[in-house]
Enzyme design. Structure first.
Site, PDB file in Angstrom:
ATOM      1  N   ASP A  14       0.852  -1.202   0.000  1.00  0.00           N
ATOM      2  CA  ASP A  14       0.000   0.000   0.000  1.00  0.00           C
ATOM      3  C   ASP A  14       0.887   1.250   0.000  1.00  0.00           C
ATOM      4  OD1 ASP A  14      -0.801   0.478   3.545  1.00  0.00           O
ATOM      5  OD2 ASP A  14       0.931  -0.496   2.615  1.00  0.00           O
ATOM      6  N   ASP A  19       6.805   1.219   1.988  1.00  0.00           N
ATOM      7  CA  ASP A  19       6.539   0.237   0.929  1.00  0.00           C
ATOM      8  C   ASP A  19       7.455   0.514  -0.256  1.00  0.00           C
ATOM      9  OD1 ASP A  19       3.961   1.147   2.372  1.00  0.00           O
ATOM     10  OD2 ASP A  19       3.367  -0.802   1.586  1.00  0.00           O
ATOM     11  N   VAL A 128       2.841  -6.209   2.860  1.00  0.00           N
ATOM     12  CA  VAL A 128       3.318  -5.128   3.735  1.00  0.00           C
ATOM     13  C   VAL A 128       2.252  -4.044   3.885  1.00  0.00           C
ATOM     14  CG1 VAL A 128       5.765  -5.578   3.340  1.00  0.00           C
ATOM     15  CG2 VAL A 128       4.534  -4.054   1.784  1.00  0.00           C
ATOM     16  N   HIS A 242       9.557   0.169   8.148  1.00  0.00           N
ATOM     17  CA  HIS A 242       8.901  -1.095   8.487  1.00  0.00           C
ATOM     18  C   HIS A 242       8.969  -2.136   7.362  1.00  0.00           C
ATOM     19  CE1 HIS A 242       6.759   1.128  11.735  1.00  0.00           C
ATOM     20  NE2 HIS A 242       6.512   2.043  10.825  1.00  0.00           N
ATOM     21  N   ASP A 243       8.445  -1.772   6.203  1.00  0.00           N
ATOM     22  CA  ASP A 243       8.218  -2.773   5.150  1.00  0.00           C
ATOM     23  C   ASP A 243       9.504  -3.331   4.567  1.00  0.00           C
ATOM     24  OD1 ASP A 243       5.320  -0.954   3.859  1.00  0.00           O
ATOM     25  OD2 ASP A 243       5.591  -2.232   5.621  1.00  0.00           O
TER      26      ASP A 243
HETATM   27  O1  RIB Z   1       2.316   0.077  10.788  1.00  0.00           O
HETATM   28  C1  RIB Z   1       3.217   0.236   9.719  1.00  0.00           C
HETATM   29  C2  RIB Z   1       2.637  -0.308   8.458  1.00  0.00           C
HETATM   30  O2  RIB Z   1       1.474   0.429   8.110  1.00  0.00           O
HETATM   31  C3  RIB Z   1       3.583  -0.160   7.251  1.00  0.00           C
HETATM   32  O3  RIB Z   1       3.350  -1.197   6.340  1.00  0.00           O
HETATM   33  C4  RIB Z   1       3.168   1.144   6.647  1.00  0.00           C
HETATM   34  O4  RIB Z   1       3.466   1.213   5.244  1.00  0.00           O
HETATM   35  C5  RIB Z   1       1.680   1.097   6.854  1.00  0.00           C
HETATM   36  O5  RIB Z   1       1.124   0.308   5.808  1.00  0.00           O
HETATM   37 CA    CA Z   2       2.804  -0.663   4.009  1.00  0.00          CA
END
Ligand code: RIB
Ligand code: CA
Length: 313
Positions: A14, A19, A128, A242-243
């Site tokens: 997303d 991402d 993700v 994160h991703d």
């Molecule tokens: O909580 C972090 C996640 O939420 C990540 O994947 C960020 O891109 C959002 O989608």
């Molecule tokens: Ca994401």
């Protein structure tokens, strides 16, 4: 894992600033082959996340990878987006031209099914974003289950970032997460306990800028926007990417420490909807179903990212 063969992955995403960095990490690393990118509503509406995915592929010169648009709504709940973190476009900050690359005619759920059913069972799914597409594919064609080598999920954790209990990707569609976590498919989970170790501090940001190519510049512009809320609101030293942790795990799982634990998804709690209920002590006696990542080898992770960014010419 045999390091001489590329790991085949489908990224369900997303985009989304982190991402985008995950896609870039996958797009130029010799250890993975991106079979397809599928998009889902999450950080922004699916029309926006799809446009962002096309823009990223075009900028990175990975236009041969099919991009298929997926679910625009969660299975049950109303859609929830995150403009406060990612902006109205879902990827505010960098200005990219409108892409000439076209989205596939096939729906993401159908592409996931077709790619998996035609495979030798050697594809890893890397969701993700919210798990709506993955759950829909599992329900539409259960025969894909034994065809999925592993699912490496960004989501969940022992705490939340959307509610005190729930992380965004799980919170947006906890019913879909329940389907996936109960599917019996091997799952590795990159929750917030792990991804909050992948913070782009100023020294890392300087290393990215020093790569000095157009992709590193794009990542710099992504981070300039993405870090703002994390620094100003949450008091972080930088943005957690994160991703990218999921793709990094596919590239080199030795950079991660994991524990096989029982994880269930809360879909009813007034205060706990969307929580990944992680049985750290094994008190439920239920069969462990998830490889939960808790430790990150920072040197391996950041060296991998920097080297991969250098691979873009
Ligand atoms: O909580 C972090 C996640 O939420 C990540 O994947 C960020 O891109 C959002 O989608
Ligand atoms: Ca994401």
């Amino acid at each position: 894992m045999d390091t001489t063969t590329k790991r085949k992955i489908i990224i369900d995403c997303d985009p989304g600033h982190d991402d985008a960095i995950a896609i870039l990490l996958a797009g130029a690393n010799p250890n993975v082959e991106v079979i397809a990118i599928t998009t889902v509503a999450g950080n922004a509406e699916v029309e926006k996340t799809t446009l962002n995915a096309l823009k990223i592929c075009e900028l990175a010169g990975i236009t041969q990878i099919p991009v298929a648009k997926g679910a625009g709504q969660p299975l049950i709940r109303e859609r929830r987006t995150a403009p406060d973190i990612h902006g109205e476009s879902g990827m505010d900050g960098p200005l990219l031209p409108y892409p000439s690359k076209k989205v596939e005619n096939e729906h993401a759920v159908d592409l996931l099914i077709h790619k998996l059913m035609a495979s030798a069972g050697d594809i890893t799914l890397v969701p993700v974003g919210p798990l709506t597409n993955i759950a829909m594919a599992m329900r539409k064609e259960p025969a894909i289950l034994p065809k999925i080598q592993e699912i490496v999920i960004m989501g969940g954790g022992t705490f939340g970032n959307t509610t005190p209990a729930a992380e965004f990707n799980i919170y947006v569609d906890a019913e879909a997460a329940k389907v996936v976590f109960e599917s019996g498919v091997p799952i590795t989970m990159m929750g917030l306990d792990l991804t909050h170790q992948a913070i782009v501090t100023d020294d890392i940001h300087e290393r990215i800028l020093a790569v000095d190519n157009h992709i590193a510049q794009f990542v710099h512009e992504l981070l300039e926007f993405f870090a703002h809320t994390y620094k100003e609101v949450f008091g972080f030293a930088g943005a957690p990417i994160h991703d990218a942790c999921c793709v990094a795990y596919c590239i080199d799982p030795t950079a991660f420490g994991t524990k096989k634990l029982r994880v269930d998804i809360e879909t009813k709690g007034e205060h706990t909807y969307g929580m990944t209920v992680i049985d750290l002590l094994g008190v439920t006696g239920r069969e462990p179903n998830v490889n939960v990542a808790f430790t990150l080898d920072q040197v391996k992770f950041w060296d991998m990212l920097i080297q991969t960014l250098k691979n873009y010419t």
